[in-house]
Design a protein around this motif. Structure first.
Motif, mmCIF file in Angstrom:
data_model
loop_
_atom_site.group_PDB
_atom_site.id
_atom_site.type_symbol
_atom_site.label_atom_id
_atom_site.label_comp_id
_atom_site.label_asym_id
_atom_site.label_seq_id
_atom_site.Cartn_x
_atom_site.Cartn_y
_atom_site.Cartn_z
ATOM 1 N N PHE A 46 47.165 40.205 24.089
ATOM 2 C CA PHE A 46 47.082 39.932 25.520
ATOM 3 C C PHE A 46 46.174 40.938 26.240
ATOM 4 N N GLU A 47 46.184 42.172 25.800
ATOM 5 C CA GLU A 47 45.446 43.244 26.475
ATOM 6 C C GLU A 47 43.936 43.066 26.443
ATOM 7 N N GLN A 48 43.409 42.210 25.607
ATOM 8 C CA GLN A 48 41.958 42.028 25.538
ATOM 9 C C GLN A 48 41.398 41.206 26.699
ATOM 10 N N PHE A 49 42.257 40.567 27.457
ATOM 11 C CA PHE A 49 41.807 39.688 28.531
ATOM 12 C C PHE A 49 41.726 40.421 29.865
ATOM 13 N N GLY A 53 34.674 39.052 33.464
ATOM 14 C CA GLY A 53 34.055 39.309 32.176
ATOM 15 C C GLY A 53 34.165 38.131 31.229
ATOM 16 N N ARG A 54 33.767 38.375 29.996
ATOM 17 C CA ARG A 54 33.690 37.301 29.000
ATOM 18 C C ARG A 54 35.035 36.868 28.438
ATOM 19 N N TYR A 55 36.008 37.754 28.473
ATOM 20 C CA TYR A 55 37.278 37.476 27.797
ATOM 21 C C TYR A 55 38.359 37.204 28.826
ATOM 22 N N ASP A 116 27.549 36.454 31.253
ATOM 23 C CA ASP A 116 26.462 36.508 30.277
ATOM 24 C C ASP A 116 26.985 36.057 28.918
ATOM 25 N N ILE A 117 27.088 34.736 28.778
ATOM 26 C CA ILE A 117 27.567 34.132 27.535
ATOM 27 C C ILE A 117 26.502 33.162 27.049
ATOM 28 N N HIS A 118 26.102 33.347 25.808
ATOM 29 C CA HIS A 118 25.086 32.484 25.206
ATOM 30 C C HIS A 118 25.715 31.289 24.492
#
Length: 142
Positions: A46-49, A53-55, A116-118
Motif C-alpha cells: 500500500f505504501e508505494q501509492f 505521480g505515476r503510482y 510522464d508515463i510512456h
C-alpha cells in the motif's frame, strides 16, 4: 447495484483491499501468490501509492463498502522502464461483471493523463489452450 463512487484509496481501506485480494489468492491462480496476506503484510504494498505521480490507487465504493480497486505500480527496476507502469484491478466477488473495473480504470487513466508515463501494461496469465496454440504455431497474429 447502487451508485458506485470512485476515489483515491486511503490507509483505512487496507483491511478491505486485503480481503478482496485474498479472495483471488485463495480461489484463483491469477495473483501468483500462494498464501493469503495479513493486513500488516500488505501494508508495504500500500505504501508505494501516492495522490500524485505515476503510482496511484483508486477504490470503488458502493453504499460505503469498498467493492474493488485499481492501481499502477512500478513495472521493472531498470531505469529505461521508469515511464512504464503496470496496472492491477480487482473487484469483490459480488461485483464482478458489473462494470466496476471499467469505472476504476477510467478514473485511474484520467488521473494519470498528465503524468510522464510512456506505457501502461497489464499482465494476465495465459490459459493452457492459448499456450498450446502459441507453441504449435496455430495462434493467429495481428
Amino acid at each position: 447495484m447502487a451508485e458506485v463512487h470512485i476515489r483515491p484509496a486511503v490507509r483505512a481501506d487496507l483491511p478491505r483491499l486485503t480481503e478482496v485480494y485474498n479472495h483471488y489468492v485463495i480461489h484463483t491462480p491469477i495473483t501468483f501468490d500462494l498464501e493469503p496476506y495479513t493486513v500488516e503484510r500488505r501494508a508495504a504494498w500500500f505504501e508505494q501509492f501516492a495522490l500524485q505521480g505515476r503510482y496511484r490507487l483508486f477504490v470503488a465504493e458502493e453504499s460505503g463498502q469498498v467493492i474493488g480497486y485499481a492501481g499502477t505500480t512500478r513495472f521493472r527496476v531498470k531505469p529505461a522502464y521508469d515511464t512504464t507502469v503496470e496496472t492491477t484491478v480487482y473487484s469483490s466477488p459480488e461485483s464482478v461483471g458489473k462494470g466496476v473495473g471499467r469505472k476504476l480504470y477510467g478514473a485511474l487513466f484520467d488521473a494519470l493523463a498528465s503524468e510522464d508515463i510512456h506505457r501502461i501494461v497489464g499482465g494476465m496469465p495465459c490459459r493452457i489452450q492459448l499456450q498450446q496454440n502459441c507453441m504449435s504455431g496455430s495462434a493467429s497474429s495481428r
